[in-house]
Design an enzyme around this catalytic site. Sequence first.
Site, PDB file in Angstrom:
ATOM      1  CE  LYS A 278      -4.056  -1.750   2.523  1.00 19.49           C
ATOM      2  NZ  LYS A 278      -5.048  -1.531   1.469  1.00 19.49           N
ATOM      3  NE  ARG A 352     -11.046  -9.641  -2.251  1.00 12.82           N
ATOM      4  CZ  ARG A 352     -11.401  -8.741  -3.166  1.00 12.82           C
ATOM      5  NH1 ARG A 352     -11.735  -9.113  -4.383  1.00 12.82           N
ATOM      6  NH2 ARG A 352     -11.439  -7.462  -2.858  1.00 12.82           N
TER       7      ARG A 352
HETATM    8  N1  BES Z   1      -8.398  -3.585   4.129  1.00 19.62           N
HETATM    9  C1  BES Z   1      -8.479  -3.192   2.773  1.00 19.62           C
HETATM   10  C2  BES Z   1      -9.744  -2.412   2.454  1.00 19.62           C
HETATM   11  C3  BES Z   1      -9.783  -0.996   2.929  1.00 19.62           C
HETATM   12  C4  BES Z   1      -9.098  -0.012   2.250  1.00 19.62           C
HETATM   13  C5  BES Z   1     -10.554  -0.651   4.001  1.00 19.62           C
HETATM   14  C6  BES Z   1      -9.176   1.286   2.672  1.00 19.62           C
HETATM   15  C7  BES Z   1     -10.640   0.653   4.420  1.00 19.62           C
HETATM   16  C8  BES Z   1      -9.952   1.631   3.752  1.00 19.62           C
HETATM   17  C9  BES Z   1      -8.461  -4.414   1.868  1.00 19.62           C
HETATM   18  O1  BES Z   1      -7.691  -5.467   2.308  1.00 19.62           O
HETATM   19  C10 BES Z   1      -7.896  -3.980   0.566  1.00 19.62           C
HETATM   20  O2  BES Z   1      -6.760  -3.622   0.538  1.00 19.62           O
HETATM   21  N2  BES Z   1      -8.708  -4.006  -0.472  1.00 19.62           N
HETATM   22  C11 BES Z   1      -8.304  -3.583  -1.746  1.00 19.62           C
HETATM   23  C12 BES Z   1      -8.827  -4.571  -2.739  1.00 19.62           C
HETATM   24  C13 BES Z   1      -8.305  -4.365  -4.109  1.00 19.62           C
HETATM   25  C14 BES Z   1      -6.832  -4.714  -4.165  1.00 19.62           C
HETATM   26  C15 BES Z   1      -9.096  -5.223  -5.062  1.00 19.62           C
HETATM   27  C16 BES Z   1      -8.899  -2.198  -1.978  1.00 19.62           C
HETATM   28  O3  BES Z   1     -10.051  -1.971  -1.605  1.00 19.62           O
HETATM   29  O4  BES Z   1      -8.198  -1.350  -2.512  1.00 19.62           O
HETATM   30 MN    MN Z   2      -5.660  -5.273   1.718  1.00 20.16          MN
END
Ligand code: BES
Ligand code: MN
Length: 508
Positions: A278, A352
């Site tokens: 990230k 997931r």
């Molecule tokens: N934990 C995150 C989702 C999230 C992001 C929650 C920002 C709250 C604020 C999750 O694990 C994630 O990183 N999801 C990705 C999925 C994507 C790579 C398909 C996302 O939402 O960017």
């Molecule tokens: Mn994630």
Amino acid sequence: MQYALMNGEITALPSDCLVLGVYQHGDLDECTQRIDDALQGKLSALIEKGDFAAKCGQTVMLYDITGIAAQRVLLVGAGKKDKLDVRQYQKMWAAVFTALKDSGVETALCCLHQLSVRDRNTYWKVRFAVEQLARSSYVFDRFKKEKANAPALRKVQFWCELTEPTLETAIVEAQAIAYGVKATKDIANLPANIANPAYLAECARELAQECDVVIATVIDEAEMAKLGMNAYLAVSRGSHNPAFMSLIDYNNTGNPDAQPIVLVGKGLTFDAGGISLKPSADMDEMKYDMGGAAAVYGVMKALTKLQLPVRVIGVLAGCENMPDGNAYRPGDILTTMKGLSVEVLNTDAEGRLVLCDALTYVERLNPEVVIDIATLTGACVVALGQHNSGLLSPNESLATALLDAAAQAGDKAWRLPLGEEYSEQLKSNFADLANIGGRWGGASTAGAFLSHFTENYTWAHLDIAGTAWKSGAEKGATGRPVALLVQYLLDQVNKKGTKYNLSALYSR
Ligand code: BES
Ligand code: MN
Ligand code: ZN
């Protein structure tokens, strides 16, 4: 804080402060009128002279009160009478807390619940008042040398014509929810160097020690390997903190074989994204990626307070997603516990992967329903903002029950779609499923992914990515959706007509 119902002649009841609500451009309600009479028109004069406009949440404290038994009067603006809804009402209580917090007031006698709030009866008005006061008084200063001063306020009384059992129930339920919300906030606010998966397991074990009808079971990585939970384990591999999946089995039915309601919480104690790292801005907030597990834990805590005659099994799916030489990679193909293979196209879509194995595992618990709660997608935040949790379910009656509970509890949720179209976005050239579904409809493709693992029971998914915490100046866990879930459980018990008496828990 102590909460109590109070009846009797309001002008004669002693308290440090009498709290009264006033509509903007409206007549005084009965209760306030009576006080105004006893104060020889002091309140109405103040309003008439334009010193108190009664905007929603506006407050004014009046001292030197004579003619009634209370020492002070706090007037609270209710805004326009026909606009007063739950949100405005909660705003009023937040203002009450702010006004009383830094005063010397120890006991407050309140009448705000006498105002008419759209679609809400006195039960709800008392319940929301207690919940809101508890919410306002929350502080997380465990790591600060200088601790916040505890407010002098220690007793809040609600003046009622009659002290009915349903209002006692309102106080009991609100306090249990507040207790659960606080537990959720406390654990979610902890940083990842303290609250790791082992810590979540310790919390589960402690709860079992505290409560006779709770049994905790902790599944470690060795056992996960035996069970074939390879997707869950793949996410954990990049972290030095081992994964633990902790089960909290609360069974207060007297029947050891009762079919449970199962709550599965995503417990990513930190989500760095893994090899699909990230960006660093706001990455600290990914300590909240265990918000689902924290909410499940809070619900279990609330249940132990309410002693509801139900069986609920809470699952804290603890794990940490880190980049490392041993971490799983984009392109890896994993075989899930269910037997479906998954191609990892982004290691940041890890929730997931942890959940799909946890959701397969819970099949063996013979669940009546399974609800998973997860900070799953940024896309859900884009769709719904920070106001509504996303609800996804193929089951109409479960979806309706959860939406009803959300509306009742003032812990909002909004339904988002599932369906084959979204599943098709998860096609992989090399495996049964890809772990991401492209740019569009991310909350629904994530839900669709999970739906492949939940075909054998009645299931709903709550995406709380937008609601579990607040960013910015008010950064902190919200304790959502504990109120929604406890409400759902209360509704289930009431629907079944199982006898229980919450007002017996009310301490006079
Ligand atoms: N934990 C995150 C989702 C999230 C992001 C929650 C920002 C709250 C604020 C999750 O694990 C994630 O990183 N999801 C990705 C999925 C994507 C790579 C398909 C996302 O939402 O960017
Ligand atoms: Mn994630
Ligand atoms: Zn995540």
